[in-house]
Design an enzyme around this catalytic site. Structure first.
Site, PDB file in Angstrom:
ATOM      1  CG  HIS A  72      -2.089  -1.015   1.163  1.00 23.90           C
ATOM      2  ND1 HIS A  72      -3.286  -0.377   1.083  1.00 23.90           N
ATOM      3  CD2 HIS A  72      -2.380  -2.083   0.664  1.00 23.90           C
ATOM      4  CE1 HIS A  72      -4.184  -1.314   1.155  1.00 23.90           C
ATOM      5  NE2 HIS A  72      -3.574  -2.439   0.683  1.00 23.90           N
ATOM      6  CE1 TYR A 200      -5.829   3.835  10.775  1.00 21.63           C
ATOM      7  CE2 TYR A 200      -5.393   4.081   8.428  1.00 21.63           C
ATOM      8  CZ  TYR A 200      -5.330   3.213   9.779  1.00 21.63           C
ATOM      9  OH  TYR A 200      -4.297   2.537   9.746  1.00 21.63           O
ATOM     10  N   PRO A 292      -4.501   0.579  18.685  1.00 23.26           N
ATOM     11  CG  PRO A 292      -6.457  -0.664  18.227  1.00 23.26           C
ATOM     12  CD  PRO A 292      -5.978  -0.028  19.015  1.00 23.26           C
ATOM     13  CE  LYS A 296       3.563   3.371  13.544  1.00 18.91           C
ATOM     14  NZ  LYS A 296       4.239   3.069  12.053  1.00 18.91           N
ATOM     15  CE1 TYR A 384      -1.541   4.027   9.152  1.00 19.04           C
ATOM     16  CE2 TYR A 384      -0.169   2.985   7.283  1.00 19.04           C
ATOM     17  CZ  TYR A 384      -1.428   3.092   8.054  1.00 19.04           C
ATOM     18  OH  TYR A 384      -2.264   2.278   8.216  1.00 19.04           O
TER      19      TYR A 384
END
Length: 389
Positions: A72, A200, A292, A296, A384
């Site tokens: 991704h 998100y 979550p 990580k 990220y």
């Protein structure tokens, strides 16, 4: 029974450490309190930082991940029906891999079996002894008999509820914790993902996440009160609520189906210091837990394993102990940076019971900053996709 390194816990952290050490010619024994079938039944994270991908390659288990995993190059943040794309490759030149923790664990078991690893399951009454001396040992019960495992080092990879962290003297342990007033209700379904990237969503009704494990297996979450139970939510009620929280164009194309797993996970930030004491070294959830939101948990366990395997290899191959001496320092520096990122993502995307108009406006300003600032997008993308080891 004797070995170089006794590894307490046979989840992905313990198995990965064993795999790396055995490939370096360092003997290990892994003690796991649950069955192999139980370990493989756990549904956990699915986003791997690129540093984790490279570490799995080093461990010799990257082939299936590269065949079946989904690289991704970005993700979406959604608010007020807007979709904000964070292009990781454009921002920082890295990507992530979507590949479930269960699959990582399966690959590690297969690799360990090929190496002839000693992994004992259904182990009970584990206790750690003589941690401050040169000859620690582990006592445990297995298959109805008492056993003693002599070793040079002990790696505590047995999670938050394991025996390893409490084996550090209470007088030296410092624990830092923040609990959040909500949980994530997660559903796994054999349906195509809602989008090619993770979404998100910050919504007035609460957070939502549209994720996936493969092209045919989706993972979705919604924010719920801690008083809720998974059985309180029918599949139909979950899908209806998820549609309300996702952007309209995504909700309109959402493919639903029966859940094959449904559970609620509380959100917590937790760090225990130090991560080493005498000959005991903590890895993963034994030392820290992250919400979550930033994906990580598994990645931090992998970075701990990187630092510890590097230090132990230096000890056995080069006679160097400087990396062992500073293992906790190296690991915690990265842990706290990941804690900050996970905390900031959690604060940005969720609705809190006492949230006022000012707090809501700050969330919107932060999202607007990501839209308008290349520097802000780069910072998010760097965190990220994973800070360097």
């Amino acid at each position: 029974m004797q070995t170089d390194v006794a590894i307490i816990g046979g989840g992905p952290a313990g198995l990965l450490l064993s795999q790396l050490l055995m490939r370096a010619g360092i003997a290990t024994v892994v003690l796991e309190r649950r069955s192999r079938a139980h370990v493989l039944s756990r549904i956990r994270a699915g986003v791997l930082e690129w540093g984790t991908v490279q570490l799995l390659e080093t461990a010799g288990i990257g082939d299936r991940m590269h065949r079946e995993g989904l690289p991704h190059e970005g993700c979406y943040l959604a608010a007020d029906d807007r979709m904000i794309h964070i292009d990781f490759m454009a921002a920082c030149g890295r990507q992530v891999m979507v590949y479930g923790q269960t699959e990582v664990t399966r690959d590690l078991y297969d690799a360990q079996d090929r190496l002839g690893a000693t992994i004992l399951h259904d182990v009970e009454e584990v206790a750690l002894h003589d941690l401050e001396g040169d000859a620690p040992h582990v006592s445990f019960r297995h298959a109805g008999a008492d056993h003693r495992l002599d070793c040079r080092f002990i790696a505590g990879c047995d999670g938050f509820h394991g025996v390893s962290r409490p084996s550090l003297p209470a007088a030296v342990r410092r624990e830092f914790e923040k609990t959040f007033p909500f949980g994530w209700l997660g559903v796994l379904s054999e349906t195509p993902p809602a989008d090619s990237e993770l979404i998100y969503a910050n919504h007035a009704r609460g957070f939502a996440l549209a994720s996936m494990r493969s092209r045919a297996l989706s993972r979705y979450y919604i924010q719920v009160p801690l008083t809720d139970r998974a059985e309180d939510w029918s599949d139909a009620a979950f899908w209806d609520e998820l549609r309300r929280r996702l952007p309209e164009r995504v909700a309109a194309g959402l493919v639903t189906g029966p859940s094959i797993e449904k559970s609620i996970a509380p959100l917590r930030s937790f760090v225990s210091e130090p991560m080493q004491w005498g000959r005991l070294y903590l890895c993963g959830d034994a030392a820290h837990i992250v919400p979550p939101t930033g994906a990580k948990g598994l990645n931090l366990a992998a970075s701990d394993v990187f630092y510890l395997s590097r230090a132990l290899t230096a000890h056995y191959h080069d006679g160097r102990d400087d990396l062992l001496a500073r293992y906790g320092e190296d690991a915690l520096a990265r842990v706290w940076r990941a804690m900050r990122f996970s905390w900031s993502m959690t604060m940005l995307l969720h609705r809190f019971p006492d949230q006022g108009a000012f707090d809501r406006r700050m969330q919107m300003v932060e999202l607007e900053t990501l839209i308008g600032s290349a520097d802000a997008r780069r910072t998010m993308a760097e965190n990220y996709t994973g800070l360097p080891y």
